[in-house]
Scaffold this active site. Structure first.
Site, mmCIF file in Angstrom:
data_model
loop_
_atom_site.group_PDB
_atom_site.id
_atom_site.type_symbol
_atom_site.label_atom_id
_atom_site.label_comp_id
_atom_site.label_asym_id
_atom_site.label_seq_id
_atom_site.Cartn_x
_atom_site.Cartn_y
_atom_site.Cartn_z
ATOM 1 N N LYS A 62 0.856 -1.207 0.000
ATOM 2 C CA LYS A 62 0.000 0.000 0.000
ATOM 3 C C LYS A 62 0.883 1.244 0.000
ATOM 4 C CE LYS A 62 0.528 1.669 4.417
ATOM 5 N NZ LYS A 62 1.713 2.509 4.536
ATOM 6 N N ASP A 84 -2.021 -1.386 10.390
ATOM 7 C CA ASP A 84 -2.341 -1.346 8.955
ATOM 8 C C ASP A 84 -2.998 -2.625 8.431
ATOM 9 O OD1 ASP A 84 -1.159 1.124 8.794
ATOM 10 O OD2 ASP A 84 0.748 0.384 7.992
HETATM 11 O O1 C5P Z 1 0.822 -0.923 14.821
HETATM 12 P P1 C5P Z 1 2.198 -1.102 14.303
HETATM 13 O O2 C5P Z 1 2.892 -2.298 14.896
HETATM 14 O O3 C5P Z 1 2.266 -1.072 12.830
HETATM 15 O O4 C5P Z 1 3.032 0.177 14.800
HETATM 16 C C1 C5P Z 1 4.430 0.225 14.880
HETATM 17 C C2 C5P Z 1 4.841 1.395 15.753
HETATM 18 O O5 C5P Z 1 4.536 2.625 15.098
HETATM 19 C C3 C5P Z 1 4.120 1.480 17.079
HETATM 20 O O6 C5P Z 1 4.778 0.737 18.067
HETATM 21 C C4 C5P Z 1 4.126 2.961 17.379
HETATM 22 O O7 C5P Z 1 5.366 3.342 17.931
HETATM 23 C C5 C5P Z 1 4.045 3.592 16.009
HETATM 24 N N1 C5P Z 1 2.653 3.941 15.615
HETATM 25 C C6 C5P Z 1 2.047 5.043 16.219
HETATM 26 N N2 C5P Z 1 0.767 5.368 15.844
HETATM 27 C C7 C5P Z 1 0.113 4.652 14.902
HETATM 28 C C8 C5P Z 1 0.718 3.540 14.295
HETATM 29 C C9 C5P Z 1 2.004 3.216 14.668
HETATM 30 O O8 C5P Z 1 2.625 5.706 17.063
HETATM 31 N N3 C5P Z 1 -1.120 5.007 14.550
#
Ligand code: C5P
Length: 300
Positions: free
Chosen positions: A18, A144
């Site tokens: 994406k 995501d």
């Molecule tokens: O949810 P995901 O594992 O993809 O997120 C990775 C990191 O990115 C999280 O640990 C966080 O530090 C940051 N993040 C965030 N806000 C979001 C998505 C991700 O702060 N909406």
């Protein structure tokens, strides 16, 4: 957006990357995450997963990319284990991952693989769950993951897991540039400085609805671009190379970073112009980091 088919005794899933045409960070949340407003678009560059049932209850992952761990922390293994524990499933699975989407690129390759695992196992283990159920499970794995059950385009809020499909009137032609160097999402969010005013995604949504590509190009936005480019100057360098093709009379309508980087993309007027952009970028003398350049179209 994802393709799933039976293959022999197993299931094969093709699952896309994406890009974010728009990404604003609305604020920091008490749980440490950030509330987002983002327009995500599936693009035709795919990882492939092959899933074969195992009767011994083991979840085993093989991958053709040495840098990717295949242990219990891998999002694919976690997706399989989440389904097993949530629904008391005794079967196991052997998964082969053919990785094409680069990691740490802001293209959600890992999330896409996790979504593909949920969708593939739903078929392999004949679970019969619908897309919203799988999307809700996906949200437990990463911000995501849910999007991949609702593409090709969607307006996503919350951490990114609240997904509202957005109808696309036409295919979009993009040029993707993936610098060799990657970026950690968490470190880009940490480097983000508070902004005084928020940018609205409305102009982009309206331009997409009207099919006004020039206005879509002008409305591309990514709040994470500034911190990512501070942490990783090659991102900015490549984005500027893409943007500069417009001054050569090539139909580059805008260039932005995707997600938390390091990939950048250009929106092209059409497929022929996308090819022109890749040719122009290929001629640029070597910069601060090498990159892969490819033409992609939005998913159907
Ligand atoms: O949810 P995901 O594992 O993809 O997120 C990775 C990191 O990115 C999280 O640990 C966080 O530090 C940051 N993040 C965030 N806000 C979001 C998505 C991700 O702060 N909406």
């Amino acid at each position: 957006m994802m393709w799933i088919r039976r293959r022999g005794l197993g299931v094969q899933v093709w699952t896309p990357a994406k890009v974010n045409l728009f990404l604003e960070v609305m604020g920091r949340r008490p749980d440490g995450y950030h509330d987002l407003a983002t327009l995500m678009l599936g693009v035709g560059w795919y990882d492939t997963l092959e899933l074969l049932e195992r009767s011994d209850g083991e979840v085993i992952l093989h991958c053709d990319t040495a840098e990717l761990s295949t242990g219990p922390e891998n999002l694919i293994v976690r997706a399989a284990q989440l389904l097993r524990s949530r629904y008391g499933i005794l079967q196991g699975v052997e998964i082969r991952l053919f990785k094409r989407i680069p990691m740490q690129a802001g293209l959600a390759g890992g999330s896409s693989d996790a979504a593909a695992t949920l969708a593939g196992l739903n078929q392999l283990w004949r679970l019969g769950h619908d897309a919203p159920t799988l999307a809700a499970l996906g949200a437990e794995l990463g911000s995501d993951v849910s999007f991949f059950f609702h593409g090709p385009a969607a307006w996503c809020t919350g951490r990114g897991e609240i997904v509202q499909p957005f109808p696309l009137n036409q295919a979009l032609e993009l040029v993707l540039v993936c610098p060799q160097v990657g970026l950690s999402t968490a470190s880009v969010f940490r480097a983000l400085q508070r902004s005084r005013s928020l940018v609205s995604g409305q102009p982009l949504l309206e331009a997409l609805q009207r099919g006004d590509l020039a206005a879509v190009g002008r409305s591309l936005f990514n709040r994470l671009e500034e911190p990512a480019e501070r942490l990783c100057p090659p991102v900015r360098w490549w984005r500027e190379q893409l943007a500069a093709t417009a001054s050569l009379g090539i139909g580059c309508l805008g260039a932005r970073m995707s997600g938390s980087g390091s990939a950048v993309f250009a929106l092209a007027q059409d497929a022929a112009e996308a090819l022109q952009i890749t040719r122009a970028v290929a001629k640029v003398p070597a910069g601060p980091s090498t990159a892969r350049v490819l033409v992609v179209r939005s998913c159907d």
